[in-house]
Design a protein around this motif. Structure first.
Motif, PDB file in Angstrom:
ATOM      1  N   ASP A 277      29.166  19.070  -5.168  1.00 23.26           N
ATOM      2  CA  ASP A 277      29.129  20.096  -5.902  1.00 23.26           C
ATOM      3  C   ASP A 277      28.454  19.471  -7.509  1.00 23.26           C
ATOM      4  O   ASP A 277      28.880  18.608  -7.882  1.00 23.26           O
ATOM      5  N   VAL A 278      27.484  20.059  -7.976  1.00 22.01           N
ATOM      6  CA  VAL A 278      26.923  19.808  -9.291  1.00 22.01           C
ATOM      7  C   VAL A 278      27.299  20.907 -10.185  1.00 22.01           C
ATOM      8  O   VAL A 278      27.197  22.017 -10.363  1.00 22.01           O
ATOM      9  N   VAL A 279      28.074  20.240 -11.300  1.00 28.60           N
ATOM     10  CA  VAL A 279      28.623  21.159 -12.376  1.00 28.60           C
ATOM     11  C   VAL A 279      28.164  20.897 -13.623  1.00 28.60           C
ATOM     12  O   VAL A 279      27.644  19.747 -14.137  1.00 28.60           O
ATOM     13  N   GLY A 280      28.064  21.720 -14.620  1.00 29.80           N
ATOM     14  CA  GLY A 280      27.879  21.271 -16.002  1.00 29.80           C
ATOM     15  C   GLY A 280      29.292  20.867 -16.686  1.00 29.80           C
ATOM     16  O   GLY A 280      29.984  20.884 -16.395  1.00 29.80           O
ATOM     17  N   PRO A 281      28.757  20.890 -18.259  1.00 28.13           N
ATOM     18  CA  PRO A 281      29.793  20.296 -19.013  1.00 28.13           C
ATOM     19  C   PRO A 281      30.804  21.494 -19.923  1.00 28.13           C
ATOM     20  O   PRO A 281      31.882  21.010 -20.620  1.00 28.13           O
ATOM     21  N   LEU A 282      30.679  22.618 -19.309  1.00 24.11           N
ATOM     22  CA  LEU A 282      31.692  23.591 -19.915  1.00 24.11           C
ATOM     23  C   LEU A 282      32.702  23.967 -19.388  1.00 24.11           C
ATOM     24  O   LEU A 282      33.103  23.443 -18.286  1.00 24.11           O
ATOM     25  N   CYS A 283      33.768  24.351 -20.185  1.00 23.73           N
ATOM     26  CA  CYS A 283      35.049  24.578 -19.892  1.00 23.73           C
ATOM     27  C   CYS A 283      35.452  25.757 -19.215  1.00 23.73           C
ATOM     28  O   CYS A 283      36.163  26.819 -19.568  1.00 23.73           O
ATOM     29  N   THR A 284      34.596  26.041 -17.872  1.00 24.89           N
ATOM     30  CA  THR A 284      34.778  27.169 -17.225  1.00 24.89           C
ATOM     31  C   THR A 284      34.449  26.979 -15.919  1.00 24.89           C
ATOM     32  O   THR A 284      33.395  26.180 -15.721  1.00 24.89           O
ATOM     33  N   PRO A 285      35.102  27.358 -14.603  1.00 25.87           N
ATOM     34  CA  PRO A 285      34.721  27.080 -13.279  1.00 25.87           C
ATOM     35  C   PRO A 285      33.313  27.748 -12.929  1.00 25.87           C
ATOM     36  O   PRO A 285      32.757  27.718 -11.771  1.00 25.87           O
ATOM     37  N   LEU A 286      32.746  28.645 -14.015  1.00 24.54           N
ATOM     38  CA  LEU A 286      31.593  29.317 -13.420  1.00 24.54           C
ATOM     39  C   LEU A 286      30.404  28.422 -13.902  1.00 24.54           C
ATOM     40  O   LEU A 286      29.303  28.865 -13.280  1.00 24.54           O
ATOM     41  N   ASP A 287      30.542  27.150 -14.385  1.00 27.38           N
ATOM     42  CA  ASP A 287      29.580  26.406 -14.764  1.00 27.38           C
ATOM     43  C   ASP A 287      28.905  25.467 -13.554  1.00 27.38           C
ATOM     44  O   ASP A 287      29.360  24.294 -13.501  1.00 27.38           O
ATOM     45  N   ILE A 288      28.390  26.092 -12.613  1.00 30.87           N
ATOM     46  CA  ILE A 288      27.952  25.625 -11.492  1.00 30.87           C
ATOM     47  C   ILE A 288      26.397  25.286 -11.200  1.00 30.87           C
ATOM     48  O   ILE A 288      25.700  26.707 -11.477  1.00 30.87           O
ATOM     49  N   LEU A 289      25.849  24.448 -10.965  1.00 29.81           N
ATOM     50  CA  LEU A 289      24.439  24.319 -10.695  1.00 29.81           C
ATOM     51  C   LEU A 289      23.979  23.869  -9.170  1.00 29.81           C
ATOM     52  O   LEU A 289      22.941  24.589  -8.926  1.00 29.81           O
ATOM     53  N   ALA A 290      25.057  23.524  -8.577  1.00 37.84           N
ATOM     54  CA  ALA A 290      24.710  23.509  -7.025  1.00 37.84           C
ATOM     55  C   ALA A 290      25.950  23.337  -6.535  1.00 37.84           C
ATOM     56  O   ALA A 290      26.945  22.629  -6.908  1.00 37.84           O
ATOM     57  N   ARG A 291      26.343  23.936  -5.111  1.00 36.05           N
ATOM     58  CA  ARG A 291      27.465  23.895  -4.479  1.00 36.05           C
ATOM     59  C   ARG A 291      27.330  23.424  -3.122  1.00 36.05           C
ATOM     60  O   ARG A 291      26.322  23.972  -2.279  1.00 36.05           O
ATOM     61  N   GLY A 292      27.834  22.242  -2.751  1.00 34.19           N
ATOM     62  CA  GLY A 292      27.819  22.022  -1.281  1.00 34.19           C
ATOM     63  C   GLY A 292      26.444  21.367  -0.851  1.00 34.19           C
ATOM     64  O   GLY A 292      25.989  21.700   0.249  1.00 34.19           O
ATOM     65  N   VAL A 293      25.766  20.799  -1.758  1.00 31.02           N
ATOM     66  CA  VAL A 293      24.406  20.295  -1.422  1.00 31.02           C
ATOM     67  C   VAL A 293      24.376  18.845  -0.967  1.00 31.02           C
ATOM     68  O   VAL A 293      25.271  18.206  -1.508  1.00 31.02           O
ATOM     69  N   SER A 294      23.388  18.425  -0.117  1.00 31.13           N
ATOM     70  CA  SER A 294      23.321  17.109   0.266  1.00 31.13           C
ATOM     71  C   SER A 294      22.247  16.622  -0.652  1.00 31.13           C
ATOM     72  O   SER A 294      20.957  16.681  -0.873  1.00 31.13           O
ATOM     73  N   LEU A 295      22.612  15.248  -1.410  1.00 22.66           N
ATOM     74  CA  LEU A 295      21.779  14.465  -2.178  1.00 22.66           C
ATOM     75  C   LEU A 295      22.154  13.054  -1.879  1.00 22.66           C
ATOM     76  O   LEU A 295      23.018  12.515  -1.416  1.00 22.66           O
ATOM     77  N   PRO A 296      21.049  12.133  -2.254  1.00 19.17           N
ATOM     78  CA  PRO A 296      21.204  10.666  -2.178  1.00 19.17           C
ATOM     79  C   PRO A 296      22.475  10.327  -3.025  1.00 19.17           C
ATOM     80  O   PRO A 296      22.810  11.067  -4.117  1.00 19.17           O
ATOM     81  N   LEU A 297      23.006   9.545  -2.682  1.00 19.00           N
ATOM     82  CA  LEU A 297      24.331   8.904  -3.357  1.00 19.00           C
ATOM     83  C   LEU A 297      23.789   8.687  -4.849  1.00 19.00           C
ATOM     84  O   LEU A 297      23.048   7.837  -5.188  1.00 19.00           O
ATOM     85  N   ALA A 298      24.388   9.494  -5.839  1.00 15.45           N
ATOM     86  CA  ALA A 298      23.867   9.510  -7.031  1.00 15.45           C
ATOM     87  C   ALA A 298      24.878   8.688  -7.918  1.00 15.45           C
ATOM     88  O   ALA A 298      25.933   8.301  -7.679  1.00 15.45           O
ATOM     89  N   GLU A 299      24.271   8.127  -9.061  1.00 15.31           N
ATOM     90  CA  GLU A 299      24.956   7.654 -10.206  1.00 15.31           C
ATOM     91  C   GLU A 299      24.717   7.971 -11.369  1.00 15.31           C
ATOM     92  O   GLU A 299      23.612   8.727 -11.567  1.00 15.31           O
ATOM     93  N   VAL A 300      25.564   7.666 -12.487  1.00 12.93           N
ATOM     94  CA  VAL A 300      25.244   8.134 -13.516  1.00 12.93           C
ATOM     95  C   VAL A 300      23.949   7.587 -14.552  1.00 12.93           C
ATOM     96  O   VAL A 300      23.518   6.354 -14.092  1.00 12.93           O
ATOM     97  N   GLY A 301      23.404   8.501 -14.850  1.00 12.46           N
ATOM     98  CA  GLY A 301      21.908   8.310 -15.441  1.00 12.46           C
ATOM     99  C   GLY A 301      20.842   8.944 -14.512  1.00 12.46           C
ATOM    100  O   GLY A 301      19.842   9.137 -14.878  1.00 12.46           O
ATOM    101  N   ASP A 302      21.247   9.282 -13.248  1.00 12.22           N
ATOM    102  CA  ASP A 302      20.194   9.779 -12.536  1.00 12.22           C
ATOM    103  C   ASP A 302      19.694  11.373 -12.945  1.00 12.22           C
ATOM    104  O   ASP A 302      20.776  11.924 -13.906  1.00 12.22           O
ATOM    105  N   ILE A 303      18.763  11.801 -12.754  1.00 12.32           N
ATOM    106  CA  ILE A 303      18.364  13.101 -13.318  1.00 12.32           C
ATOM    107  C   ILE A 303      18.288  14.007 -12.141  1.00 12.32           C
ATOM    108  O   ILE A 303      17.714  14.044 -11.083  1.00 12.32           O
ATOM    109  N   PHE A 304      18.972  15.080 -12.480  1.00  9.11           N
ATOM    110  CA  PHE A 304      19.222  16.222 -11.437  1.00  9.11           C
ATOM    111  C   PHE A 304      18.104  17.301 -11.915  1.00  9.11           C
ATOM    112  O   PHE A 304      18.185  17.844 -13.122  1.00  9.11           O
TER     113      PHE A 304
END
Length: 407
Positions: free
Chosen positions: A352-379
Motif C-alpha cells: 500500500d502506498v500512503v501519504g504523510p497526512l494524519c488520516t487513513p484517507l491518504d492513499i495513493l495506491a492499495r495492494g499494488v505490485s511494485l519492485p522491492l522499494a527503498e527510501v529515496g525511490d520515486i513513486f
C-alpha cells in the motif's frame, strides 16, 4: 492485486520512466524537489493534434480550463485549440491573458457572482446562462453599464449520457435550464440587452463508451434543432459538450474514436442547413491533458504492520485527491502507478502506498505490485494531467507546497 500498467501509457529507457525526454530524477532536480506534477507539453500537443485530425473540419475544439488551469499549460494550449470554456472569474482572466479572443471564450457555472457576470459581459465573452434569474441579473448589469452581453442558454436535456463517470444532464439538475422550458425563455429574450448566440448542451463526463457518445450526439443535435425551431430563432454556435474519457483503472480501454467522428460527420451534414451553419463546439478537458501529466513523490519510509507493507511518500491526497479515491469514486480503484526510477525488477512485493497526512484517507495506491522499494525511490502516478493539483485540498494539514512544471 496486480499493477495494471499499460504499455501505451509509458515511455521508458534503461528501466526508468521518461517524461518530456527526461528521467524523473532529472525532472525533480529541475522542479526543485518533490512532490511535483510534470506536464509533457509535446505529448499534450500531439493528443490535441491527433484528435483535430480525426474530427470533421467544421467542428471547433474548445479546452475546458477547469481540467487543468496551470497558467503555462493554458498559455500553450491557447495556440492549439479553437476556444476556451471557463468556470470562474479567475479562469476567465487567465483565458484572456493567454490571448484567446473573448468571443471564443464561454463562461459556465450555476452560481455566477456579479463580478463573474460583469467581467464576462464587459470583456465580450459568452455567458452560458443557467437560469431565468441569472438572465434577469445580466439585463441589470447591461443596463447599468450601457452595453450588451453575449449569451448562450445552457440546457438541461431530457436525456443523460449513459456510462458516464459523472452525469451532468437529464432528470433534475442544478445545471442549466430544463429543455422543456427553454423555447419560451429563448423567445422572450430582451435583445436590447443581449445578443443570443446559441445553446450549450453538456450531458456527462469521463465516458469510455463510443456507442453512448454516438447516441448522445444524435440526441443533442436533435434537441438543439427542436429548441431553436420551437423558439423561431437561429443560433450562431452550439456547444455539444464533451464527455470523452481516458483510461484510469484496471480493464479500462482507450476510447475508440472512429464511430464517434464518423457519426459527427454525418450529423454535421444532416443538420448544417437545419441549424443555419451554426458553429459546433466540442468542449473537452480531461481527454486533452489527462494523459500528459505525471505526479511524482519520494518514498520517505517503509514499514510492515501485521504482515502488510506500507510505502510512505512525501505527497498525498492533499495534492492528488482524485487518485486517493475521494473525488467521486464510490469504490476506490488504483490509478496506474510505478517506481519511476525502477519500473521493473525480478523481485516484486505487494504494497500500500500512503501519504504523510494524519488520516487513513491518504492513499495513493492499495495492494499494488511494485519492485522491492527503498527510501529515496520515486513513486509515480500516471494519467495525472487533469483534475490534480487544482482539484485537491493543498492547504490541508499545512503540508509543504506542491510544485508544478511544464516541459
Amino acid at each position: 492485486m496486480k499493477n495494471h500498467l499499460k504499455t501505451h501509457l509509458i515511455q521508458k529507457e534503461n528501466n526508468q520512466l521518461i517524461i518530456a525526454g527526461k528521467t524523473a530524477k532529472q525532472i525533480i532536480a529541475i522542479a526543485g524537489g518533490t512532490p511535483c506534477y510534470i506536464y509533457d507539453a509535446n505529448k499534450i500537443k500531439k493528443q490535441i493534434a491527433s484528435l483535430k485530425s480525426q474530427l470533421p473540419a467544421r467542428i471547433h475544439l474548445h479546452y475546458a480550463v477547469k481540467a487543468n488551469p496551470f497558467p503555462p499549460l493554458v498559455g500553450q494550449i491557447a495556440t492549439w485549440v479553437d476556444g476556451f470554456d471557463v468556470a470562474s472569474h479567475q479562469e476567465l482572466l487567465l483565458a484572456l491573458s493567454c490571448g484567446m479572443p473573448s468571443h471564443k471564450i464561454s463562461l459556465a457555472g450555476p452560481g455566477k457572482s456579479y463580478n463573474d457576470l460583469a467581467a464576462a459581459i464587459l470583456s465580450g465573452a459568452i455567458i452560458n446562462v443557467e437560469s431565468s434569474l441569472e438572465l434577469t441579473r445580466i439585463y441589470g448589469i447591461c443596463e447599468s453599464h450601457q452595453c450588451k452581453a453575449n449569451i448562450s442558454l445552457r440546457i438541461n436535456p431530457d436525456f443523460e449520457l449513459k456510462h458516464s463517470g459523472m452525469s451532468m444532464g437529464g432528470g433534475s439538475k442544478v445545471f442549466g435550464i430544463d429543455a422543456e422550458l427553454a423555447p419560451k425563455i429563448i423567445s422572450s429574450i430582451d435583445t436590447d440587452f443581449v445578443n443570443f448566440k446559441g445553446l450549450h448542451i453538456f450531458s456527462g463526463s469521463q465516458n469510455l463508451n463510443q456507442h453512448a457518445l454516438v447516441e448522445t450526439h444524435n440526441k443533442t443535435f436533435d434537441l438543439a434543432y427542436r429548441l431553436l425551431d420551437q423558439a423561431c430563432v437561429s443560433a450562431s454556435q452550439i456547444n455539444i459538450g464533451g464527455g470523452f474519457g481516458i483510461p484510469y483503472f484496471e480493464n479500462d480501454k482507450m476510447l475508440p474514436l472512429s464511430a464517434i467522428t464518423d457519426n459527427l460527420s454525418l450529423l454535421m451534414s444532416q443538420y448544417q442547413t437545419k441549424l443555419n451553419n451554426a458553429e459546433i463546439h466540442l468542449e473537452l478537458g480531461r481527454y486533452l491533458v489527462g494523459s500528459g501529466g505525471v505526479y511524482l513523490s519520494e518514498i520517505i519510509d517503509k514499514k510492515v504492520s501485521r504482515g502488510k507493507t506500507y510505502l510512505v511518500v512525501d505527497g498525498g491526497m492533499h495534492h492528488h485527491l482524485a487518485n486517493s479515491g475521494n473525488f467521486g469514486q464510490v469504490i476506490r480503484k488504483n490509478y496506474p502507478v510505478l517506481l519511476a526510477n525502477r519500473i521493473e525488477d525480478s523481485e516484486c512485493e505487494t504494497v500500500d502506498v500512503v501519504g504523510p497526512l494524519c488520516t487513513p484517507l491518504d492513499i495513493l495506491a492499495r495492494g499494488v505490485s511494485l519492485p522491492l522499494a527503498e527510501v529515496g525511490d520515486i513513486f509515480a502516478v500516471l494519467q495525472s494531467g487533469a483534475y490534480g493539483a487544482s482539484a485537491s485540498p493543498q492547504e490541508f494539514l499545512s503540508q509543504p507546497k506542491l510544485r508544478e512544471l511544464l516541459l
